[in-house]
Design a protein around this motif. Structure first.
Motif, PDB file in Angstrom:
ATOM      1  N   MET A 131       0.938  -1.170   0.065  1.00  0.00           N
ATOM      2  CA  MET A 131      -0.228  -0.003  -0.061  1.00  0.00           C
ATOM      3  C   MET A 131       0.813   1.250   0.100  1.00  0.00           C
ATOM      4  O   MET A 131       1.922   1.244   0.577  1.00  0.00           O
ATOM      5  N   VAL A 132       0.274   2.166  -0.712  1.00  0.00           N
ATOM      6  CA  VAL A 132       1.092   3.394  -0.817  1.00  0.00           C
ATOM      7  C   VAL A 132       0.831   4.562   0.091  1.00  0.00           C
ATOM      8  O   VAL A 132      -0.377   4.726   0.525  1.00  0.00           O
ATOM      9  N   ASP A 133       1.701   5.171   0.827  1.00  0.00           N
ATOM     10  CA  ASP A 133       1.486   6.063   2.183  1.00  0.00           C
ATOM     11  C   ASP A 133       1.336   7.223   1.534  1.00  0.00           C
ATOM     12  O   ASP A 133       2.458   7.411   0.768  1.00  0.00           O
ATOM     13  N   ALA A 134       0.387   8.151   1.523  1.00  0.00           N
ATOM     14  CA  ALA A 134       0.377   9.537   1.014  1.00  0.00           C
ATOM     15  C   ALA A 134       0.420  10.451   2.245  1.00  0.00           C
ATOM     16  O   ALA A 134      -0.440  10.494   3.287  1.00  0.00           O
ATOM     17  N   CYS A 175      -6.578  10.230  -3.498  1.00  0.00           N
ATOM     18  CA  CYS A 175      -6.132   9.402  -2.748  1.00  0.00           C
ATOM     19  C   CYS A 175      -7.109   7.929  -2.466  1.00  0.00           C
ATOM     20  O   CYS A 175      -6.637   6.683  -2.605  1.00  0.00           O
ATOM     21  N   SER A 176      -8.268   8.118  -2.376  1.00  0.00           N
ATOM     22  CA  SER A 176      -9.318   7.078  -2.305  1.00  0.00           C
ATOM     23  C   SER A 176      -9.612   6.373  -3.518  1.00  0.00           C
ATOM     24  O   SER A 176      -9.209   5.091  -3.490  1.00  0.00           O
ATOM     25  N   ALA A 177      -9.383   7.054  -4.535  1.00  0.00           N
ATOM     26  CA  ALA A 177      -9.688   6.208  -5.919  1.00  0.00           C
ATOM     27  C   ALA A 177      -8.451   5.300  -6.079  1.00  0.00           C
ATOM     28  O   ALA A 177      -8.518   4.322  -6.939  1.00  0.00           O
ATOM     29  N   ARG A 178      -7.004   5.756  -5.799  1.00  0.00           N
ATOM     30  CA  ARG A 178      -6.121   4.998  -6.072  1.00  0.00           C
ATOM     31  C   ARG A 178      -5.510   4.341  -4.835  1.00  0.00           C
ATOM     32  O   ARG A 178      -4.616   3.504  -4.812  1.00  0.00           O
ATOM     33  N   ARG A 179      -6.469   4.246  -3.733  1.00  0.00           N
ATOM     34  CA  ARG A 179      -6.246   3.428  -2.614  1.00  0.00           C
ATOM     35  C   ARG A 179      -5.126   3.577  -1.924  1.00  0.00           C
ATOM     36  O   ARG A 179      -4.325   2.642  -1.405  1.00  0.00           O
TER      37      ARG A 179
END
Length: 111
Positions: free
Chosen positions: A1-4, A24-28
């Motif tokens: 998972m990518v942390d943003a 961010c939600s769309a890209r999980r």
């Protein structure tokens, strides 16, 4: 998972935050922080590995570089073909001659 981490300017906080959170939600992406107005802190989180990406709401933010993503503005364009479908339906029901698809009640209540 990518942390943003999300960076936004304080004067446009709510709109920018909403756009970036949707992005961010769309890209999980996993959002690990919201930083209003402190670009150096956002970049520090990126350099230290606390975040994989910094998400901003517009291209005018300082220092565009790798690891910085711009959340696009939502499109206000209609779906392709939506207008032509609506116009076809309008012309079908408003023509002077009844069609076989027209309900009998529509013919009865014409003026």
């Amino acid at each position: 998972m990518v942390d943003a981490v999300i960076y936004m300017r304080p004067e446009n906080y709510s709109a920018s935050a909403a756009r970036c959170l949707d992005y961010c939600s769309a890209r999980r992406y996993d959002v690990v922080g919201l930083i209003p107005g402190d670009w150096d802190a956002a970049m520090r989180m990126l350099r230290e590995g606390k975040a994989s990406v910094v998400v901003v709401s517009s291209a005018e933010h300082p220092e565009p570089q790798p690891g910085v993503e711009i959340a696009p503005k939502p499109s206000s364009r209609r779906r392709t073909g939506a207008r032509s479908v609506a116009n076809a339906a309008r012309s079908r029901w408003s023509s002077g001659t009844p069609t076989t698809a027209e309900p009998a009640a529509a013919r009865h209540y014409r003026y």
